[in-house]
Design an enzyme around this catalytic site. Structure first.
Site, short mmCIF file in Angstrom:
data_model
loop_
_atom_site.label_atom_id
_atom_site.label_comp_id
_atom_site.label_asym_id
_atom_site.label_seq_id
_atom_site.Cartn_x
_atom_site.Cartn_y
_atom_site.Cartn_z
N VAL A 25 0.92 -1.21 0.22
CA VAL A 25 0.15 -0.38 -0.25
C VAL A 25 0.92 1.07 -0.06
CG1 VAL A 25 -1.71 1.44 1.42
CG2 VAL A 25 -1.97 -1.02 1.32
N ASP A 26 0.68 1.94 -1.00
CA ASP A 26 1.86 2.95 -1.13
C ASP A 26 1.12 4.56 -1.21
OD1 ASP A 26 3.81 5.18 -1.50
OD2 ASP A 26 4.90 4.03 -3.21
N THR A 27 0.34 4.85 -0.76
CA THR A 27 0.08 5.98 -0.39
C THR A 27 0.87 7.45 -0.92
OG1 THR A 27 0.59 7.33 1.22
CG2 THR A 27 -1.97 5.73 1.57
#
Length: 156
Positions: A25-27
């Site tokens: 998960v890479d915001t």
């Protein structure tokens, strides 16, 4: 799906066109990226017209020629046209995270870590309301002292 920030990276699974992928998960990523070695050979791809910034130097950057159907970690319906390059793991960027309804929440400091763990184990998702449809009260009800001694629980 929920993940506490810890030493472990926040990874989750997604199903794209019926194939399961695991990704970080890479915001901070605008777009989702699939590792070239995980991209099915029979899925069409084309040379990307734009490069990728922030992941080092990638010599081969592709993009899916098609918009693909995707199911998020909790079966959220979404679509994605991912980039494809030589990276060690897949990245789920904001293009997917927004469709999945991802949130970053920071719990109120007035609750102890123990109470937060208890609530999480009971199924509470930060930012969502309690109840079957997660549509209940989202903020705690504050206890107030009744100085006039009127109402339920007080003798008349």
């Amino acid at each position: 799906w929920a993940s506490q920030v810890s030493e472990n990276r926040p990874v989750c699974k997604a199903i794209i066109q019926g194939k399961q992928f695991e990704g970080l998960v890479d915001t901070g990523a605008d777009v989702s990226i699939i590792a070239l070695n995980q991209w099915p050979k029979n899925w069409p791809k084309q040379k990307a017209v734009t490069g990728l910034v922030g992941i080092g130097t990638a010599s081969e950057v592709y993009q899916s020629t098609e918009i693909l159907h995707c199911l998020g970690p909790d079966n959220q319906e979404s679509t994605v046209q991912p980039m494809i390059t030589s990276i060690p793991l897949n990245l789920w960027g904001r293009d997917l995270l927004q469709q999945w309804g991802a949130e970053i929440t920071m719990p109120a400091p007035s609750y102890s870590p123990t109470s937060q763990k208890i609530m999480t184990k009971m199924g509470y998702i930060p930012g969502k309301g309690l109840g079957k449809n997660e549509d209940g009260i989202k903020i705690p009800v504050e206890a107030k002292i009744n100085q006039e001694r009127e109402g339920i629980g007080n003798p008349c």
